[in-house]
Design an enzyme around this catalytic site. Structure first.
Site, mmCIF file in Angstrom:
data_model
loop_
_atom_site.group_PDB
_atom_site.id
_atom_site.type_symbol
_atom_site.label_atom_id
_atom_site.label_comp_id
_atom_site.label_asym_id
_atom_site.label_seq_id
_atom_site.Cartn_x
_atom_site.Cartn_y
_atom_site.Cartn_z
ATOM 1 N N PRO A 1 19.207 -57.215 27.604
ATOM 2 C CA PRO A 1 19.866 -58.327 28.303
ATOM 3 C C PRO A 1 18.976 -59.536 28.559
ATOM 4 O O PRO A 1 19.469 -60.563 29.036
ATOM 5 C CB PRO A 1 20.341 -57.694 29.616
ATOM 6 N N TYR B 1 19.170 -69.651 23.287
ATOM 7 C CA TYR B 1 19.754 -69.225 24.564
ATOM 8 C C TYR B 1 21.171 -69.782 24.736
ATOM 9 O O TYR B 1 22.084 -69.083 25.185
ATOM 10 C CB TYR B 1 18.860 -69.693 25.713
ATOM 11 N N TYR C 1 13.133 -66.561 35.229
ATOM 12 C CA TYR C 1 12.569 -65.456 34.453
ATOM 13 C C TYR C 1 11.084 -65.390 34.809
ATOM 14 O O TYR C 1 10.331 -66.309 34.476
ATOM 15 C CB TYR C 1 12.720 -65.705 32.951
ATOM 16 N N LYS D 1 22.686 -62.082 25.592
ATOM 17 C CA LYS D 1 23.464 -62.219 24.359
ATOM 18 C C LYS D 1 24.592 -61.193 24.177
ATOM 19 O O LYS D 1 25.532 -61.439 23.413
ATOM 20 C CB LYS D 1 22.523 -62.095 23.137
ATOM 21 N N HIS E 1 24.852 -74.499 34.057
ATOM 22 C CA HIS E 1 23.399 -74.594 34.200
ATOM 23 C C HIS E 1 22.810 -75.394 33.047
ATOM 24 O O HIS E 1 23.112 -75.132 31.880
ATOM 25 C CB HIS E 1 22.777 -73.190 34.220
HETATM 26 C C1 LIG Z 1 23.778 -53.625 33.430
HETATM 27 C C2 LIG Z 1 24.098 -54.504 32.249
HETATM 28 C C3 LIG Z 1 23.737 -55.854 32.300
HETATM 29 C C4 LIG Z 1 24.056 -56.688 31.233
HETATM 30 N N1 LIG Z 1 23.700 -58.011 31.312
HETATM 31 C C5 LIG Z 1 24.041 -58.832 30.300
HETATM 32 C C6 LIG Z 1 23.767 -60.231 30.367
HETATM 33 O O1 LIG Z 1 23.181 -60.726 31.320
HETATM 34 N N2 LIG Z 1 24.184 -61.006 29.348
HETATM 35 C C7 LIG Z 1 24.883 -60.495 28.273
HETATM 36 O O2 LIG Z 1 25.291 -61.260 27.389
HETATM 37 N N3 LIG Z 1 25.134 -59.186 28.171
HETATM 38 C C8 LIG Z 1 24.751 -58.335 29.155
HETATM 39 N N4 LIG Z 1 25.064 -57.025 29.083
HETATM 40 C C9 LIG Z 1 25.794 -56.556 27.921
HETATM 41 C C10 LIG Z 1 27.288 -56.819 28.049
HETATM 42 O O3 LIG Z 1 27.756 -56.420 29.303
HETATM 43 C C11 LIG Z 1 27.980 -56.048 26.909
HETATM 44 O O4 LIG Z 1 27.435 -56.511 25.701
HETATM 45 C C12 LIG Z 1 29.491 -56.213 26.933
HETATM 46 O O5 LIG Z 1 30.070 -55.462 27.976
HETATM 47 C C13 LIG Z 1 30.080 -55.724 25.607
HETATM 48 O O6 LIG Z 1 31.480 -55.745 25.659
HETATM 49 P P1 LIG Z 1 32.316 -54.692 24.812
HETATM 50 O O7 LIG Z 1 33.735 -55.012 25.059
HETATM 51 O O8 LIG Z 1 31.827 -54.674 23.416
HETATM 52 O O9 LIG Z 1 31.922 -53.258 25.386
HETATM 53 P P2 LIG Z 1 32.167 -52.639 26.833
HETATM 54 O O10 LIG Z 1 32.101 -53.677 27.873
HETATM 55 O O11 LIG Z 1 31.253 -51.471 26.929
HETATM 56 O O12 LIG Z 1 33.673 -52.129 26.764
HETATM 57 C C14 LIG Z 1 34.037 -50.970 26.046
HETATM 58 C C15 LIG Z 1 35.275 -50.375 26.685
HETATM 59 O O13 LIG Z 1 35.686 -49.229 25.927
HETATM 60 C C16 LIG Z 1 36.017 -48.177 26.821
HETATM 61 N N5 LIG Z 1 35.888 -46.906 26.113
HETATM 62 C C17 LIG Z 1 34.764 -46.243 25.787
HETATM 63 N N6 LIG Z 1 35.048 -45.116 25.132
HETATM 64 C C18 LIG Z 1 36.397 -45.065 25.011
HETATM 65 C C19 LIG Z 1 37.296 -44.125 24.432
HETATM 66 N N7 LIG Z 1 36.848 -43.020 23.842
HETATM 67 N N8 LIG Z 1 38.610 -44.383 24.504
HETATM 68 C C20 LIG Z 1 39.086 -45.515 25.115
HETATM 69 N N9 LIG Z 1 38.259 -46.436 25.675
HETATM 70 C C21 LIG Z 1 36.929 -46.211 25.627
HETATM 71 C C22 LIG Z 1 35.021 -48.363 27.972
HETATM 72 O O14 LIG Z 1 35.447 -47.734 29.163
HETATM 73 C C23 LIG Z 1 34.981 -49.881 28.089
HETATM 74 O O15 LIG Z 1 35.967 -50.372 28.967
HETATM 75 C C24 LIG Z 1 24.729 -56.164 30.102
HETATM 76 C C25 LIG Z 1 25.070 -54.810 30.052
HETATM 77 C C26 LIG Z 1 24.756 -53.973 31.109
HETATM 78 C C27 LIG Z 1 25.118 -52.507 31.031
#
Ligand SMILES: Cc1cc2nc3c(=O)[nH]c(=O)nc-3n(C[C@H](O)[C@H](O)[C@H](O)COP(=O)(O)OP(=O)(O)OC[C@H]3O[C@@H](n4cnc5c(N)ncnc54)[C@H](O)[C@@H]3O)c2cc1C
Length: 381
Positions: free
Chosen positions: A288, A378, A197, A292, A77
């Site tokens: 969101p 962005y 947006y 980021k 995009h």
């Molecule tokens: C609905 C939604 C929409 C979003 N939209 C955007 C967007 O448009 N753009 C953007 O940049 N970000 C967005 N985000 C944020 C983005 O999805 C997160 O920042 C991203 O998933 C972070 O990745 P992570 O690996 O740090 O954490 P997570 O994806 O949360 O992964 C953490 C992992 O740890 C596991 N876990 C938790 N506790 C334990 C435990 N005790 N033992 C073992 N494993 C465990 C979980 O099951 C999970 O698989 C959105 C988030 C949500 C909820």
């Protein structure tokens, strides 16, 4: 049952984007790791979340050897649309900054990383990190306890994980916004070529995309809204109202996923205690609106992988020592941008704030300097 004892160089808690990319980058360097995840593989692969990838993060995924599907299926995009006061304005990021973003679902990044056959134990329970950060314990899917001695542990277990609590004396910041996002995934071709947006008197709406045949859309709703208040027909009607523009039609189709996400900022510092390091949502959550969260999580993992490699391969701790401060600088830039976007686009708290908001929107849409600032943040600052 006695615990099975083992040793690895890096223990990783969580198989989200941060934990999986960290595991992949370490594996490429020949560093041993184990990843423990408390959910099942199919759940992790299907969890609907982010989808906008900054240009440098796309390069990072390519350099990790997981860019082939991104390049084939990702939608590049050049900008976004801002809609307010009944008009839609295009911000051309390519023209303003020379950079683009790629729309590619987080679920696909997770699948791409898992396809590299990382050593992940799914469905574990009772995950613990000892306070020194050198022992990771868990119970595997068959009920067998494990104790893994690690040189380093990475807490990549998201906002609701257990790792953050093992960092004593941390400082935490939290701001909860007085609204949430109702998000849908729908089997219908997007009604737009780039994200829209929209600021509307009823509240904010976002038209995002996942593929040429799948749309992702969001509505601002009250924070305690029950999903039962939103039958599918009402969701489409409200989206059509908030995006309404003469001559433009919102395509409707079967909704395959609905969820409500609270809008909050959360930051903890430091992102390290001894041998334990935090990465991704375990250390920070941004609303969101700025797209980021995923990008920050992957960038954390990349810097942490570099620091761990320098430490393990060459006994040089400098990068690891600088990790928390360096990432906090980026996190706070993203927090500022996400809060700015959020407050500019969601329902203002009073009529005075609403006038300021409209003035801000007009300024962004008409000033090249303001539009460039938005584009720069962005696409990845
Ligand atoms: C609905 C939604 C929409 C979003 N939209 C955007 C967007 O448009 N753009 C953007 O940049 N970000 C967005 N985000 C944020 C983005 O999805 C997160 O920042 C991203 O998933 C972070 O990745 P992570 O690996 O740090 O954490 P997570 O994806 O949360 O992964 C953490 C992992 O740890 C596991 N876990 C938790 N506790 C334990 C435990 N005790 N033992 C073992 N494993 C465990 C979980 O099951 C999970 O698989 C959105 C988030 C949500 C909820």
């Amino acid at each position: 049952m006695t615990a099975a004892m083992s040793r690895t160089q890096v223990g990783i808690v969580g198989a989200g984007p941060a934990g999986l990319l960290l595991g992949r980058l370490l594996t490429l360097q020949g560093i041993d790791c184990v990843i423990v995840e408390n959910r099942g593989r199919s759940y992790v692969e299907a969890r609907q979340r982010a989808g906008v990838i900054e240009h440098r993060i796309a390069d990072l995924l390519r350099s990790a050897g997981v860019g082939a599907r991104l390049d084939r299926l990702g939608l590049v995009h050049n900008g976004i649309y801002l809609q307010f006061d009944g008009s839609r304005h295009h911000l051309d990021f390519k023209d303003l900054t020379g950079r683009t973003v790629t729309v590619y679902a987080q679920t696909e990044i997770v699948k791409d990383l898992l396809a590299t056959e990382l050593p992940v134990s799914f469905d574990v329970t009772d995950t613990r990190v000892d306070p020194s950060g050198s022992v990771l314990s868990y119970v595997d899917a068959d009920g067998r306890p494990h104790e893994v001695t690690c040189d380093i542990i990475a807490g990549c277990d998201g906002f609701h994980g257990i790792s953050r609590a093992a960092v004593p004396g941390r400082t935490e910041w939290q701001r909860d916004f007085p609204y949430a996002w109702l998000g849908i995934l729908a089997d219908v071709p997007p009604s737009t070529d780039e994200l829209i947006y929209a600021n509307h008197p009823h509240g904010f709406a976002l038209h995002s995309l996942r593929s040429p045949t799948v749309s992702r859309l969001y509505l601002q709703v009250p924070p305690d809204e029950p999903l039962s208040a939103w039958p599918h027909e009402r969701i489409w009607d409200e989206l059509a109202t908030r995006f309404a523009l003469p001559g433009w039609t919102l395509r409707r189709g079967p909704i395959t996923d609905v969820s409500i996400t609270p809008m909050r900022v959360f930051v903890t510092t430091p992102m390290r205690h001894g041998r334990l390091f935090l990465a991704g949502d375990s250390a920070h959550i941004v609303p969101p609106t700025g797209a980021k969260g995923l990008n920050l999580a992957l960038a954390d993992a990349a810097l942490l992988a570099e620091g761990i490699t320098e430490f393990i391969r060459h006994s040089r701790p400098d990068l690891l020592d600088a990790y928390s401060d360096s990432r906090q600088e980026h996190v706070w830039r993203a927090v500022h941008f996400a809060v700015w976007m959020t407050e500019m686009l969601h329902t203002a708290p009073d009529p005075f704030a609403a006038e300021l908001q409209r003035s801000q929107l007009r300024y962004v849409a008409s000033s090249r300097a303001m539009a460039t600032s938005l584009a720069e943040n962005y696409t990845g600052y």
